[in-house]
Each structure stands twice: as C-alpha cells, then as structure tokens.
Motif scaffolding. Structure first.
Motif, short mmCIF file in Angstrom:
data_model
loop_
_atom_site.label_atom_id
_atom_site.label_comp_id
_atom_site.label_asym_id
_atom_site.label_seq_id
_atom_site.Cartn_x
_atom_site.Cartn_y
_atom_site.Cartn_z
N LYS A 201 0.85 -1.19 0.00
CA LYS A 201 0.00 0.00 0.00
C LYS A 201 0.88 1.24 0.00
O LYS A 201 1.90 1.29 0.70
CB LYS A 201 -0.90 0.03 1.24
CG LYS A 201 -1.95 -1.07 1.29
CD LYS A 201 -3.13 -0.75 0.40
CE LYS A 201 -4.26 -1.75 0.58
NZ LYS A 201 -5.39 -1.45 -0.33
N PHE A 202 0.46 2.23 -0.77
CA PHE A 202 1.22 3.48 -0.79
C PHE A 202 0.74 4.35 0.36
O PHE A 202 -0.41 4.78 0.39
CB PHE A 202 1.05 4.20 -2.13
CG PHE A 202 2.00 5.35 -2.31
CD1 PHE A 202 3.32 5.12 -2.66
CD2 PHE A 202 1.57 6.66 -2.11
CE1 PHE A 202 4.21 6.17 -2.82
CE2 PHE A 202 2.46 7.71 -2.26
CZ PHE A 202 3.78 7.47 -2.62
N GLN A 203 1.65 4.63 1.29
CA GLN A 203 1.32 5.44 2.45
C GLN A 203 2.44 6.45 2.68
O GLN A 203 3.62 6.09 2.69
CB GLN A 203 1.13 4.57 3.70
CG GLN A 203 -0.02 3.58 3.58
CD GLN A 203 -0.20 2.72 4.83
OE1 GLN A 203 0.41 2.98 5.87
NE2 GLN A 203 -1.03 1.70 4.74
N GLY A 204 2.06 7.68 2.87
CA GLY A 204 3.07 8.71 3.05
C GLY A 204 3.79 8.97 1.74
O GLY A 204 3.20 9.41 0.76
N ASP A 205 5.07 8.64 1.73
CA ASP A 205 5.87 8.89 0.52
C ASP A 205 6.50 7.62 -0.03
O ASP A 205 7.40 7.68 -0.86
CB ASP A 205 6.96 9.92 0.81
CG ASP A 205 7.94 9.43 1.88
OD1 ASP A 205 7.62 8.40 2.56
OD2 ASP A 205 9.01 10.03 2.06
N ARG A 206 6.01 6.44 0.41
CA ARG A 206 6.60 5.20 -0.08
C ARG A 206 5.59 4.05 -0.02
O ARG A 206 4.54 4.16 0.61
CB ARG A 206 7.87 4.82 0.69
CG ARG A 206 7.64 4.47 2.15
CD ARG A 206 8.92 3.90 2.76
NE ARG A 206 9.26 2.59 2.20
CZ ARG A 206 10.42 2.29 1.61
NH1 ARG A 206 11.36 3.21 1.50
NH2 ARG A 206 10.64 1.07 1.16
N TRP A 207 5.96 2.97 -0.70
CA TRP A 207 5.13 1.77 -0.67
C TRP A 207 5.51 0.92 0.54
O TRP A 207 6.68 0.60 0.74
CB TRP A 207 5.34 0.96 -1.94
CG TRP A 207 4.70 1.57 -3.15
CD1 TRP A 207 5.25 2.46 -4.02
CD2 TRP A 207 3.35 1.34 -3.60
NE1 TRP A 207 4.34 2.82 -4.98
CE2 TRP A 207 3.16 2.13 -4.76
CE3 TRP A 207 2.30 0.55 -3.15
CZ2 TRP A 207 1.97 2.16 -5.47
CZ3 TRP A 207 1.10 0.58 -3.85
CH2 TRP A 207 0.94 1.37 -4.99
N LEU A 208 4.51 0.59 1.33
CA LEU A 208 4.72 -0.25 2.51
C LEU A 208 4.17 -1.66 2.25
O LEU A 208 3.12 -1.81 1.61
CB LEU A 208 4.03 0.35 3.74
CG LEU A 208 4.46 1.75 4.16
CD1 LEU A 208 3.71 2.18 5.41
CD2 LEU A 208 5.97 1.81 4.40
N ILE A 209 4.86 -2.65 2.75
CA ILE A 209 4.44 -4.03 2.61
C ILE A 209 3.40 -4.33 3.69
O ILE A 209 3.69 -4.18 4.90
CB ILE A 209 5.65 -4.98 2.75
CG1 ILE A 209 6.68 -4.68 1.65
CG2 ILE A 209 5.21 -6.44 2.70
CD1 ILE A 209 8.02 -5.34 1.86
N VAL A 210 2.21 -4.76 3.28
CA VAL A 210 1.14 -5.00 4.24
C VAL A 210 0.78 -6.48 4.37
O VAL A 210 0.07 -6.86 5.30
CB VAL A 210 -0.12 -4.18 3.90
CG1 VAL A 210 0.18 -2.69 3.95
CG2 VAL A 210 -0.66 -4.57 2.54
N ASP A 211 1.26 -7.29 3.48
CA ASP A 211 0.98 -8.73 3.59
C ASP A 211 2.05 -9.50 2.83
O ASP A 211 2.50 -9.08 1.75
CB ASP A 211 -0.40 -9.06 3.02
CG ASP A 211 -0.84 -10.49 3.33
OD1 ASP A 211 -0.45 -10.99 4.40
OD2 ASP A 211 -1.54 -11.09 2.52
N ILE A 212 2.47 -10.63 3.40
CA ILE A 212 3.49 -11.49 2.79
C ILE A 212 3.01 -12.92 2.85
O ILE A 212 2.62 -13.41 3.93
CB ILE A 212 4.84 -11.37 3.52
CG1 ILE A 212 5.35 -9.92 3.51
CG2 ILE A 212 5.88 -12.29 2.88
CD1 ILE A 212 6.61 -9.72 4.36
N LYS A 213 3.05 -13.60 1.73
CA LYS A 213 2.69 -15.01 1.69
C LYS A 213 3.76 -15.78 0.92
O LYS A 213 4.14 -15.40 -0.18
CB LYS A 213 1.33 -15.20 0.99
CG LYS A 213 0.15 -14.63 1.77
CD LYS A 213 -1.15 -14.85 1.03
CE LYS A 213 -2.33 -14.26 1.80
NZ LYS A 213 -3.61 -14.42 1.07
N ALA A 214 4.22 -16.87 1.54
CA ALA A 214 5.20 -17.73 0.87
C ALA A 214 4.47 -18.60 -0.15
O ALA A 214 3.36 -19.04 0.08
CB ALA A 214 5.93 -18.60 1.89
N ARG A 215 5.11 -18.83 -1.30
CA ARG A 215 4.52 -19.63 -2.35
C ARG A 215 5.23 -20.98 -2.42
O ARG A 215 6.37 -21.11 -2.08
CB ARG A 215 4.65 -18.93 -3.70
CG ARG A 215 3.82 -17.65 -3.76
CD ARG A 215 4.09 -16.90 -5.04
NE ARG A 215 3.65 -17.67 -6.21
CZ ARG A 215 2.46 -17.57 -6.77
NH1 ARG A 215 1.56 -16.74 -6.28
NH2 ARG A 215 2.12 -18.27 -7.82
#
Length: 215
Positions: A201-215
């Motif tokens: 998600k783009f928050q503030g001035d950068r893209w933040l990682i909000v979810d991670i899933k291993a494949r």
C-alpha cells in the motif's frame, strides 16, 4: 452440351443449305436457332447469375464488415471495462518501477540480519511494514531473535526478480523471487531461494508491505 455437340456440324449444315432447300433451311433454322437461342439464353442466364452472385457477394461482404466492426467495438469496450484495463502495471511504467523498487528494498532490509544487528532489522521493519505483515514479522522475529546471538546466525537476502502483477491506485500485488544466504557461526554458508506474494500500500511517501505469503 447442345452447343458442344452442334458446333462441329455447323460447317456441313451451311454447306448443304442450297441443296437441301426447305429441309436444309428447316434443319439449319431449327438447329441454328436452337443452338443460338440456347447460347443466348445461356449467356443471358450466365450474366444474370454472375450479376446476382456479385450482388450477393457484396451484400455478404458488407454484412461481414458491419458484424466485424461491431465485434471489434464490443471487444474494445470489454477491454476498457475489464479489470486488466484498469491495471496500471500494464500501462504506468514509472509507478510500476517505483513499487517494485520499494518492495524489493524493504524485503532485503527486513530479511537481512546478523547477531549484532537484530535491532537494526527491527527498526527497518517499522519503516517498511504495516498491517498484517508487521504483525507477521514481529511474531517471526521474536522466534529468530533468541537464536541469533546464541547460534550466531547471519542472513543476507536479495530480491533478484520482482514482478508487479496488479497495480490499482495506492494498492499493488507483487511476485518476488529472493536469494538468501545464511551462515551459522563459522560453518559454510548455504544458499536458498524463496518466492513470495506481497501486497503493498502506498502510504506517506513510499510503498509499505502489508501482507506477505510464501509460495
């Protein structure tokens, strides 16, 4: 068929016209008339048939163009209205590069740590993670942190390939391939590959990682 059969006999019929009189005339008249009339009818029928065929072909061609044009416009409308058309990953190179770079850098920072660098990894996590991913990392790192100093584990992570699958406004979904090298104490280093699906998600001035899933 009658023209083909009568054709070779025409010179002989004309040659015997004066000798045969009425019979020859009748024969010539009937035969020639039949042959000529049939030929004229055949030619006329052929011309009419050809004209009708051309008119029919033209009508079919026009119909095909109209139908084809309608199908093209319908397909274009569908393309514009489908989710794929709204996917900026297909159209916005600058935004796609930005989100890919931010996510790749963030993953490399939070999954690279050394026995004396646990605090630095956690500080990095607070700047690149949010939401569910932040909670996931806290739980994971709580388990790892205890063994970092004890087993002297060093982990280095690099994002070798990042693909933006979906980009819509301030939300993105990516497929990331990682190369990881780990070392325990003075043992030989081992390498492994990882594949993650990441939501950002783009928050503030950068893209933040909000979810991670291993494949």
């Amino acid at each position: 068929m009658s023209t083909t059969e009568d054709g070779p006999g025409l010179p002989e019929d004309h040659g015997t016209k004066s000798a045969d009189g009425d019979g020859a005339a009748t024969a010539d008249g009937d035969g020639a008339g039949t042959a000529d009339g049939g030929g004229a009818a055949g030619d006329g029928g052929g011309r009419r048939s050809g004209a009708a065929w051309r008119r029919g072909a033209l009508a079919v061609a026009v119909a095909v163009l109209l139908i084809g044009g309608g199908a093209f416009l319908h397909s274009a409308h569908q393309l514009r209205s489908t989710p794929s058309a709204r996917n900026q990953a297909l159209t916005d190179t600058e935004a796609t590069t930005r989100v890919g770079g931010d996510v790749a850098e963030g993953l490399a920072r939070i999954f690279s740590y050394a026995p004396a660098g646990a605090d630095a990894a956690e500080r990095s996590a607070r700047t690149v993670l949010a939401g569910r991913a932040a909670r996931q990392y806290e739980d994971l790192f709580a388990q790892v942190r205890a063994s970092l100093a004890e087993q002297r584990i060093t982990l280095t992570t690099q994002a070798v390939r990042t693909g933006v699958m979906e980009l819509d406004g301030d939300s993105a979904r990516l497929l990331v391939f990682l190369d990881q090298t780990s070392r325990r104490g003075k043992a030989a280093a081992t390498s492994a590959a990882a594949q993650l699906t990441v939501t950002a998600k783009f928050q503030g001035d950068r893209w933040l990682i909000v979810d991670i899933k291993a494949r």
